[in-house]
Write a protein that holds these residues in place. Sequence first.
Motif, mmCIF file in Angstrom:
data_model
loop_
_atom_site.group_PDB
_atom_site.id
_atom_site.type_symbol
_atom_site.label_atom_id
_atom_site.label_comp_id
_atom_site.label_asym_id
_atom_site.label_seq_id
_atom_site.Cartn_x
_atom_site.Cartn_y
_atom_site.Cartn_z
ATOM 1 N N LEU A 69 -40.073 -64.484 14.393
ATOM 2 C CA LEU A 69 -39.521 -65.615 13.649
ATOM 3 C C LEU A 69 -40.592 -66.651 13.390
ATOM 4 O O LEU A 69 -41.413 -66.941 14.261
ATOM 5 C CB LEU A 69 -38.320 -66.244 14.365
ATOM 6 C CG LEU A 69 -38.472 -66.864 15.736
ATOM 7 C CD1 LEU A 69 -37.485 -68.021 15.896
ATOM 8 C CD2 LEU A 69 -38.172 -65.843 16.824
ATOM 9 N N ASP A 70 -40.609 -67.152 12.180
ATOM 10 C CA ASP A 70 -41.553 -68.184 11.758
ATOM 11 C C ASP A 70 -40.782 -69.494 11.647
ATOM 12 O O ASP A 70 -39.895 -69.626 10.805
ATOM 13 C CB ASP A 70 -42.153 -67.795 10.403
ATOM 14 C CG ASP A 70 -43.206 -68.792 9.921
ATOM 15 O OD1 ASP A 70 -43.313 -69.887 10.509
ATOM 16 O OD2 ASP A 70 -43.917 -68.485 8.944
ATOM 17 N N VAL A 71 -41.123 -70.455 12.512
ATOM 18 C CA VAL A 71 -40.356 -71.714 12.542
ATOM 19 C C VAL A 71 -41.066 -72.841 11.791
ATOM 20 O O VAL A 71 -40.727 -74.008 11.953
ATOM 21 C CB VAL A 71 -40.053 -72.145 14.005
ATOM 22 C CG1 VAL A 71 -39.207 -71.087 14.694
ATOM 23 C CG2 VAL A 71 -41.330 -72.409 14.800
ATOM 24 N N PHE A 72 -42.038 -72.481 10.945
ATOM 25 C CA PHE A 72 -42.801 -73.495 10.208
ATOM 26 C C PHE A 72 -41.892 -74.407 9.385
ATOM 27 O O PHE A 72 -42.110 -75.614 9.291
ATOM 28 C CB PHE A 72 -43.824 -72.815 9.288
ATOM 29 C CG PHE A 72 -44.652 -73.771 8.477
ATOM 30 C CD1 PHE A 72 -45.625 -74.559 9.082
ATOM 31 C CD2 PHE A 72 -44.461 -73.900 7.105
ATOM 32 C CE1 PHE A 72 -46.395 -75.447 8.333
ATOM 33 C CE2 PHE A 72 -45.217 -74.787 6.350
ATOM 34 C CZ PHE A 72 -46.183 -75.559 6.971
ATOM 35 N N ALA A 73 -40.858 -73.824 8.774
ATOM 36 C CA ALA A 73 -39.965 -74.602 7.903
ATOM 37 C C ALA A 73 -38.814 -75.257 8.667
ATOM 38 O O ALA A 73 -37.998 -75.954 8.062
ATOM 39 C CB ALA A 73 -39.410 -73.705 6.800
ATOM 40 N N SER A 74 -38.752 -75.064 9.974
ATOM 41 C CA SER A 74 -37.643 -75.641 10.746
ATOM 42 C C SER A 74 -37.845 -77.139 10.942
ATOM 43 O O SER A 74 -38.969 -77.626 11.024
ATOM 44 C CB SER A 74 -37.519 -74.940 12.102
ATOM 45 O OG SER A 74 -38.661 -75.158 12.898
ATOM 46 N N ARG A 75 -36.721 -77.842 11.044
ATOM 47 C CA ARG A 75 -36.789 -79.299 11.182
ATOM 48 C C ARG A 75 -36.169 -79.815 12.471
ATOM 49 O O ARG A 75 -36.375 -80.963 12.837
ATOM 50 C CB ARG A 75 -36.076 -79.966 9.995
ATOM 51 C CG ARG A 75 -36.665 -79.650 8.625
ATOM 52 C CD ARG A 75 -35.665 -79.912 7.535
ATOM 53 N NE ARG A 75 -34.485 -79.063 7.703
ATOM 54 C CZ ARG A 75 -33.356 -79.217 7.033
ATOM 55 N NH1 ARG A 75 -33.227 -80.203 6.172
ATOM 56 N NH2 ARG A 75 -32.332 -78.403 7.246
ATOM 57 N N ASN A 76 -35.377 -78.964 13.134
ATOM 58 C CA ASN A 76 -34.644 -79.426 14.311
ATOM 59 C C ASN A 76 -34.145 -78.227 15.109
ATOM 60 O O ASN A 76 -34.399 -77.064 14.749
ATOM 61 C CB ASN A 76 -33.476 -80.321 13.898
ATOM 62 C CG ASN A 76 -32.644 -79.698 12.782
ATOM 63 O OD1 ASN A 76 -32.356 -78.503 12.804
ATOM 64 N ND2 ASN A 76 -32.268 -80.509 11.805
ATOM 65 N N LEU A 77 -33.419 -78.518 16.192
ATOM 66 C CA LEU A 77 -32.886 -77.464 17.057
ATOM 67 C C LEU A 77 -31.907 -76.566 16.303
ATOM 68 O O LEU A 77 -31.885 -75.355 16.521
ATOM 69 C CB LEU A 77 -32.207 -78.109 18.273
ATOM 70 C CG LEU A 77 -31.514 -77.173 19.273
ATOM 71 C CD1 LEU A 77 -32.475 -76.113 19.785
ATOM 72 C CD2 LEU A 77 -30.936 -77.981 20.430
#
Length: 375
Positions: A69-77
């Motif tokens: 999983l690539d969490v680069f675009a994630s903003r929060n939990l």
Amino acid sequence: MENPFITKSYERKEWFCDREEELQQLLRNTTGHTDTTLISQRRMGKTGLILRLFDELSDKRPDIQTIYLDVFASRNLDDFIKMMAEAAMKTFPQKSTIGEKLMAFIKALRPQFSFDPITGEPQLQISYQTTHEKEYTLLGLFEFLDSQNTPIVMAIDEFQQIREYPEQNMEALLRTYIQQTKNITFIFCGSKKHIMTDIFANERKPFYSSTAFVSLGKIPSEIYKDFIINLFGQKKRSIDSGAIDFILEWTRRHTYYTQQLCHTIYDNGATNIGLDEVKSSCAQLMQHGEAVYLQYRQMLTDKQWNFLIAIAKEGCVSQITAADFLRKYRIGSPSAARKQADALCEKGLLNAEVTLHRTEYTVNDVFFSRWLERL
């Protein structure tokens, strides 16, 4: 004819250049249940290496399941949980035994399902009433995967993004949950070395001393040279030794840019490739990027733009406050130089690579750097 110079992700090991030492280290770590921190500059090939590792595990250890999983675009939990659940669903299809159990687990969360219009892969949206519910869901997801009696390797790319979350306890929360797993081995990947180092090597942080470190540098010239000759040769094309030397020097052996230039040269169709064909492809790539580069100009102050040009013309600068450098490019005072460097690093246009003795500044995008140095 299929272009063998891959610029996105990973396709097959025959088109993957080197990284044998790093690959073997990751194999030892993952099969030995040792968590790993993998650090490199952006576009240096860490994602490709992870997928190359997964390919190797599929051959040598088919009992191990792999999740990326690539969490680069994630903003929060919320985003983190969503991405983790979707990645697990991709690994364990609904028709498999674990997939059926996973789907039942996720449906119990009462999500809203949709499907990506391009890939057709499932997407989900989960609603929470409280922060405690989010944390409980994340714990439940880790516990579910860990309880399936099958070894899992989970790679979390751009892991430093969790530092941007509004939730202040993300590191402690993840460390607590991860520490409880027995059947999952983790690879934490990141492109911001100073943040990744602070997360995993700072004794005051929850993840301190919990992983082995692997760092990706540049592929040695001779290895890359042989790789390029071989791939062109497989497609019945030849390339001059001097032309390859120019490719590796012009792209600074940065994996993505070397691959992109070779990809363009191949697409242009020449069967006997010399320096002229290579330089023509270089000009083509800079022309294609020009519209974006001019947008960068609009978002920067004159001083920032001039500082960026100065770094590009030098190629690499380790003494941004040195009198000769300041005078040559009319930058002003040492404090002004530090101010411009910090602003450009924050915008992602400048890279500050910290070594044992100094910090080396380069323009992040090699093609942009080559375009700037002509101004």
